[in-house]
Enzyme design. Sequence first.
Site, PDB file in Angstrom:
ATOM      1  N   LYS A 107      -4.306  14.183   4.181  1.00  0.00           N
ATOM      2  CA  LYS A 107      -4.696  13.297   3.064  1.00  0.00           C
ATOM      3  C   LYS A 107      -4.162  11.889   3.257  1.00  0.00           C
ATOM      4  CE  LYS A 107      -2.367  13.293  -1.111  1.00  0.00           C
ATOM      5  NZ  LYS A 107      -2.041  11.885  -1.431  1.00  0.00           N
ATOM      6  N   ASN A 108      -2.868  11.782   3.540  1.00  0.00           N
ATOM      7  CA  ASN A 108      -2.260  10.451   3.580  1.00  0.00           C
ATOM      8  C   ASN A 108      -2.633   9.659   4.837  1.00  0.00           C
ATOM      9  OD1 ASN A 108      -1.178  11.058   1.154  1.00  0.00           O
ATOM     10  ND2 ASN A 108       0.973  11.063   1.799  1.00  0.00           N
TER      11      ASN A 108
ATOM     12  N   ARG B 204      -6.223  17.814  -5.610  1.00  0.00           N
ATOM     13  CA  ARG B 204      -6.194  16.424  -5.117  1.00  0.00           C
ATOM     14  C   ARG B 204      -5.794  16.380  -3.642  1.00  0.00           C
ATOM     15  NH1 ARG B 204      -2.221  12.827  -7.593  1.00  0.00           N
ATOM     16  NH2 ARG B 204      -2.820  11.844  -5.648  1.00  0.00           N
TER      17      ARG B 204
ATOM     18  N   CYS C 261       2.388   6.387 -13.332  1.00  0.00           N
ATOM     19  CA  CYS C 261       1.908   7.628 -12.733  1.00  0.00           C
ATOM     20  C   CYS C 261       2.965   8.675 -13.043  1.00  0.00           C
ATOM     21  CB  CYS C 261       1.708   7.350 -11.256  1.00  0.00           C
ATOM     22  SG  CYS C 261       2.180   8.580 -10.106  1.00  0.00           S
TER      23      CYS C 261
ATOM     24  N   ASP D  18       7.634  14.181  -0.639  1.00  0.00           N
ATOM     25  CA  ASP D  18       6.471  15.038  -0.893  1.00  0.00           C
ATOM     26  C   ASP D  18       6.755  16.518  -0.635  1.00  0.00           C
ATOM     27  OD1 ASP D  18       4.954  12.913  -1.682  1.00  0.00           O
ATOM     28  OD2 ASP D  18       3.741  12.787   0.134  1.00  0.00           O
TER      29      ASP D  18
ATOM     30  N   ARG E  77       6.097   3.405  -9.697  1.00  0.00           N
ATOM     31  CA  ARG E  77       5.243   3.028  -8.570  1.00  0.00           C
ATOM     32  C   ARG E  77       4.661   1.615  -8.679  1.00  0.00           C
ATOM     33  NH1 ARG E  77       2.046   8.330  -6.458  1.00  0.00           N
ATOM     34  NH2 ARG E  77       2.576   7.487  -4.448  1.00  0.00           N
TER      35      ARG E  77
HETATM   36  C1  UD1 Z   1       2.972   7.154  -0.106  1.00  0.00           C
HETATM   37  C2  UD1 Z   1       2.279   8.494  -0.094  1.00  0.00           C
HETATM   38  C3  UD1 Z   1       3.014   9.481  -0.986  1.00  0.00           C
HETATM   39  C4  UD1 Z   1       4.477   9.564  -0.588  1.00  0.00           C
HETATM   40  C5  UD1 Z   1       5.109   8.173  -0.513  1.00  0.00           C
HETATM   41  C6  UD1 Z   1       6.533   8.185   0.024  1.00  0.00           C
HETATM   42  C7  UD1 Z   1      -0.071   7.993   0.313  1.00  0.00           C
HETATM   43  C8  UD1 Z   1      -1.446   7.958  -0.217  1.00  0.00           C
HETATM   44  N1  UD1 Z   1       0.900   8.330  -0.549  1.00  0.00           N
HETATM   45  O1  UD1 Z   1       2.926   6.651  -1.440  1.00  0.00           O
HETATM   46  O2  UD1 Z   1       2.397  10.759  -0.837  1.00  0.00           O
HETATM   47  O3  UD1 Z   1       5.176  10.311  -1.559  1.00  0.00           O
HETATM   48  O4  UD1 Z   1       4.329   7.318   0.335  1.00  0.00           O
HETATM   49  O5  UD1 Z   1       6.569   8.786   1.259  1.00  0.00           O
HETATM   50  O6  UD1 Z   1       0.168   7.776   1.494  1.00  0.00           O
HETATM   51  N2  UD1 Z   1       7.842   0.506  -4.229  1.00  0.00           N
HETATM   52  C9  UD1 Z   1       8.134  -0.659  -4.923  1.00  0.00           C
HETATM   53  N3  UD1 Z   1       7.262  -1.702  -4.837  1.00  0.00           N
HETATM   54  C10 UD1 Z   1       6.120  -1.654  -4.092  1.00  0.00           C
HETATM   55  C11 UD1 Z   1       5.836  -0.468  -3.378  1.00  0.00           C
HETATM   56  C12 UD1 Z   1       6.714   0.601  -3.466  1.00  0.00           C
HETATM   57  O7  UD1 Z   1       9.152  -0.755  -5.603  1.00  0.00           O
HETATM   58  O8  UD1 Z   1       5.383  -2.651  -4.038  1.00  0.00           O
HETATM   59  C13 UD1 Z   1       8.778   1.662  -4.308  1.00  0.00           C
HETATM   60  C14 UD1 Z   1       8.164   2.867  -5.032  1.00  0.00           C
HETATM   61  O9  UD1 Z   1       8.327   2.773  -6.416  1.00  0.00           O
HETATM   62  C15 UD1 Z   1       8.941   4.020  -4.422  1.00  0.00           C
HETATM   63  C16 UD1 Z   1       9.176   3.553  -2.990  1.00  0.00           C
HETATM   64  O10 UD1 Z   1       9.010   2.140  -2.996  1.00  0.00           O
HETATM   65  O11 UD1 Z   1      10.186   4.169  -5.050  1.00  0.00           O
HETATM   66  C17 UD1 Z   1       8.274   4.204  -1.971  1.00  0.00           C
HETATM   67  O12 UD1 Z   1       6.934   4.005  -2.311  1.00  0.00           O
HETATM   68  P1  UD1 Z   1       5.784   3.924  -1.213  1.00  0.00           P
HETATM   69  O13 UD1 Z   1       6.332   4.225   0.127  1.00  0.00           O
HETATM   70  O14 UD1 Z   1       5.076   2.630  -1.398  1.00  0.00           O
HETATM   71  O15 UD1 Z   1       4.832   5.107  -1.645  1.00  0.00           O
HETATM   72  P2  UD1 Z   1       3.263   5.117  -1.731  1.00  0.00           P
HETATM   73  O16 UD1 Z   1       2.674   4.289  -0.640  1.00  0.00           O
HETATM   74  O17 UD1 Z   1       2.834   4.852  -3.131  1.00  0.00           O
END
Ligand code: UD1
Length: 417
Positions: free
Chosen positions: A22-23, A397, A116, A305, A121
């Site tokens: 998926k990711n 999902r 979410c 995850d 997030r």
């Molecule tokens: C992706 C994965 C998800 C996985 C996560 C962490 C996909 C579709 N989803 O989610 O399954 O659990 O990586 O491995 O690939 N953050 C901020 N600001 C930002 C972006 C992130 O503060 O602009 C924080 C988030 O709140 C969180 C951390 O950074 O605490 C990690 O988030 P991130 O790696 O961005 O996760 P996703 O890309 O949303």
Amino acid sequence: MAFIEINGGKQLNGEVNIQGSKNAVLPILAATVLVNGIIKLNNCPKILDVFHMIKILEAIGCIVWWEKSSLIIDTTKLNTSTVPEEYVKMMRSSIILMGALLGRTHSVTITYPGGCTIGARPIDYHLSAFQDMNISLEEEDGLIKCTTTGIKGNEIFLKFPSVGATENVILAAVLASGRTSIINAAKEPEITELCKFLNSAGAKIRGAGTETIEIVGVEFLYPIEFTACSDRIVAGTYLAAVAGTGGEAVLTGIGGDSLHTVIKLLREMGCSILTGENYIIIASSGRPKPIPFIRTMPYPGFPTDMQSQFMSVLMMAAGTSKIVEEIFEGRYQNVKEQIKFGADIRILGREATINGVPELMGCEVYASELRGGAALVIAGLMAKGKTTIYNPNFIERGYEDICRDLRGLGADIKMLA
Ligand code: UD1
């Protein structure tokens, strides 16, 4: 209302093939809009998040169809850079379309994704990186409008190695002018897979899988055929299920490389695991040993995850385990369902203490997010008697058919309407 019914307490034995990731596939589907042509994506999982992404691609003018497990995307008639609000609300990861649409059309309008169930997030890293690449932002009434006179490569430092932000910057940088360096980039295997896809289409990206990624902008990308890797989290979920119930299983279509940390901890729980390039064999004799300390971390650390699924397994460990959730604070919302099985779990801030109990009892529970839902399935398989899991759509999902896969391992599990 559909629900999953499990008659638990049985060992799992058999073989299961692991679906596409998926990711990996979601950002690759976003990346297809950078190509003006037809892309064939093999090993694409038939999961709700992919169906949602298809709807978005269709809403912006792409033509998309399935050929067995391959998804074909024709992006030649793409005609808007506005991502419809209903889909952003349905699937937060639709924000990875921002970088790709900016690359293709020099503009994007998208609803602010908001909260979410697994935590706040935010997308501040994505937006501040875009601003450093000559992209202007306007935020109004929950809408983000980005426009550019031309994306310019730059040095982007991420405060945290965010997976989504790393992907968005890569996607924005591929057709930009000049060189982009991402410092403190995410190292997840799905980032490497996205870069593999983009490089096969003609992009110039180096360093994927390390903390510095360099992208030199190119004029255009070629239409290609690409085969996505298998899903390490789905594989990890099934390994955890066997660790919890006991038994012996062979997972095919995936090797152990991307699951290094998960496998190490499963061995500490007492499982025997053998890995090859394209298989993982697990044997578990029953009640797991406790793990004194697990901390979720960016890759190659223990994945957030997999946290909920491991918690379910440790609910029956012979002793006390501790988990610290460092990535998504909201993941522990699932614990109120897990304790319905008779588990003894205490939460203090980001730390969970799990006192293993000798047996779990089947019960009625509600899934409220993807991996938490999968963890309830594992608990149901471990528990004596009948478990009913409502809201299975959260599980769908990310899992093509979790009941089919687990029945293949001998579980008594079915989806009922
Ligand atoms: C992706 C994965 C998800 C996985 C996560 C962490 C996909 C579709 N989803 O989610 O399954 O659990 O990586 O491995 O690939 N953050 C901020 N600001 C930002 C972006 C992130 O503060 O602009 C924080 C988030 O709140 C969180 C951390 O950074 O605490 C990690 O988030 P991130 O790696 O961005 O996760 P996703 O890309 O949303």
